[in-house]
Design a protein around this motif. Structure first.
Motif, mmCIF file in Angstrom:
data_model
loop_
_atom_site.group_PDB
_atom_site.id
_atom_site.type_symbol
_atom_site.label_atom_id
_atom_site.label_comp_id
_atom_site.label_asym_id
_atom_site.label_seq_id
_atom_site.Cartn_x
_atom_site.Cartn_y
_atom_site.Cartn_z
ATOM 1 N N THR A 7 2.703 -11.536 4.607
ATOM 2 C CA THR A 7 1.467 -10.822 4.900
ATOM 3 C C THR A 7 0.581 -11.801 5.662
ATOM 4 O O THR A 7 0.685 -13.014 5.492
ATOM 5 C CB THR A 7 0.763 -10.331 3.625
ATOM 6 N N TRP A 43 -1.508 -3.405 7.612
ATOM 7 C CA TRP A 43 -1.324 -3.270 6.179
ATOM 8 C C TRP A 43 -1.744 -1.883 5.700
ATOM 9 O O TRP A 43 -2.833 -1.404 6.006
ATOM 10 C CB TRP A 43 -2.113 -4.340 5.436
ATOM 11 N N SER A 44 -0.867 -1.238 4.953
ATOM 12 C CA SER A 44 -1.150 0.049 4.319
ATOM 13 C C SER A 44 -0.023 0.335 3.329
ATOM 14 O O SER A 44 1.020 -0.333 3.341
ATOM 15 C CB SER A 44 -1.211 1.180 5.357
ATOM 16 N N LYS A 45 -0.223 1.343 2.508
ATOM 17 C CA LYS A 45 0.829 1.785 1.580
ATOM 18 C C LYS A 45 2.057 2.209 2.373
ATOM 19 O O LYS A 45 3.186 1.858 2.019
ATOM 20 C CB LYS A 45 0.313 2.945 0.736
ATOM 21 N N LEU A 63 4.002 -0.777 3.705
ATOM 22 C CA LEU A 63 4.789 -1.409 2.649
ATOM 23 C C LEU A 63 6.032 -0.580 2.343
ATOM 24 O O LEU A 63 7.124 -1.121 2.159
ATOM 25 C CB LEU A 63 3.942 -1.620 1.399
ATOM 26 N N ASP A 107 -3.317 -0.856 -6.289
ATOM 27 C CA ASP A 107 -4.461 -1.101 -5.407
ATOM 28 C C ASP A 107 -3.943 -1.720 -4.114
ATOM 29 O O ASP A 107 -3.359 -2.797 -4.132
ATOM 30 C CB ASP A 107 -5.450 -2.041 -6.105
ATOM 31 N N PHE A 108 -4.138 -1.034 -3.001
ATOM 32 C CA PHE A 108 -3.668 -1.533 -1.714
ATOM 33 C C PHE A 108 -4.771 -2.251 -0.942
ATOM 34 O O PHE A 108 -4.624 -2.528 0.238
ATOM 35 C CB PHE A 108 -3.071 -0.384 -0.887
ATOM 36 N N PRO A 132 -3.109 -7.242 0.038
ATOM 37 C CA PRO A 132 -1.644 -7.198 0.140
ATOM 38 C C PRO A 132 -0.905 -7.936 -0.973
ATOM 39 O O PRO A 132 0.057 -7.407 -1.523
ATOM 40 C CB PRO A 132 -1.364 -7.843 1.496
ATOM 41 N N ALA A 136 -0.203 -6.169 -4.338
ATOM 42 C CA ALA A 136 0.632 -4.976 -4.143
ATOM 43 C C ALA A 136 2.084 -5.376 -3.905
ATOM 44 O O ALA A 136 3.001 -4.780 -4.479
ATOM 45 C CB ALA A 136 0.094 -4.143 -2.976
#
Length: 156
Positions: free
Chosen positions: A43, A75-77, A80, A102-103, A106, A109
């Motif tokens: 990340t 970066w995001s759900k 990932l 919680d996103f 990074p 998560a």
């Protein structure tokens, strides 16, 4: 030091830009499964942006031509989840993401996937735009001068 002080190289001017602070965190499984397949997962936080990147091993696609997998996403759900699918394609299972992750940051998560931090790196990148004859609007190239601090499992 001395390279950062240069303002010209032959007919080219080196025009200083804003220094960037880049924070990278690298992850692997406890069994070092990513490393065994020459995969790198990190990340990055830089310039108020958060990214997740997966890099694969270099492969020769033709004589003298090397290619490698590189997926770099904001970066995001969803980002990932894309990385998890690619890890599965490489035969690397991860933990299921629990509900309510919680996103916002990074690292926590990614840790929920059963991956651990193997390295942190802070890079102070000084950027110089390479221009010809003082024409600051005609940028020919960018020179990056990196100053790195490594932290391996909390040891610098």
């Amino acid at each position: 030091g001395r390279i950062a002080e240069l303002r010209t190289i032959t007919d080219f001017d080196l025009v200083p830009q804003k220094t960037q602070v880049i924070e990278d965190t690298y992850f692997d499984r406890a069994d070092r499964g990513l490393e065994s397949k020459q995969l790198g997962l990190r990340t990055r936080e830089a310039n108020n942006r958060k990214l997740i990147t997966l890099k694969g091993p270099p492969r020769l696609s033709a004589p003298n031509i090397s290619q490698r997998l590189e997926i770099e996403l904001s970066w995001s759900k969803e980002a990932l989840q894309t990385i998890v699918k690619e890890l599965i394609n490489w035969g690397l299972e991860t933990e299921e993401l629990p509900e309510g992750v919680d996103f916002g940051r990074p690292e926590p998560a990614v840790a929920k996937l059963g991956l651990e931090v193997i390295q942190r790196r802070e890079n102070k990148r000084q950027v110089r735009n390479v221009v010809r004859g003082g024409n600051a609007n005609d940028v020919l190239a960018e020179l990056a001068i990196d100053s790195l601090a490594f932290n391996f499992n909390d040891h610098q």
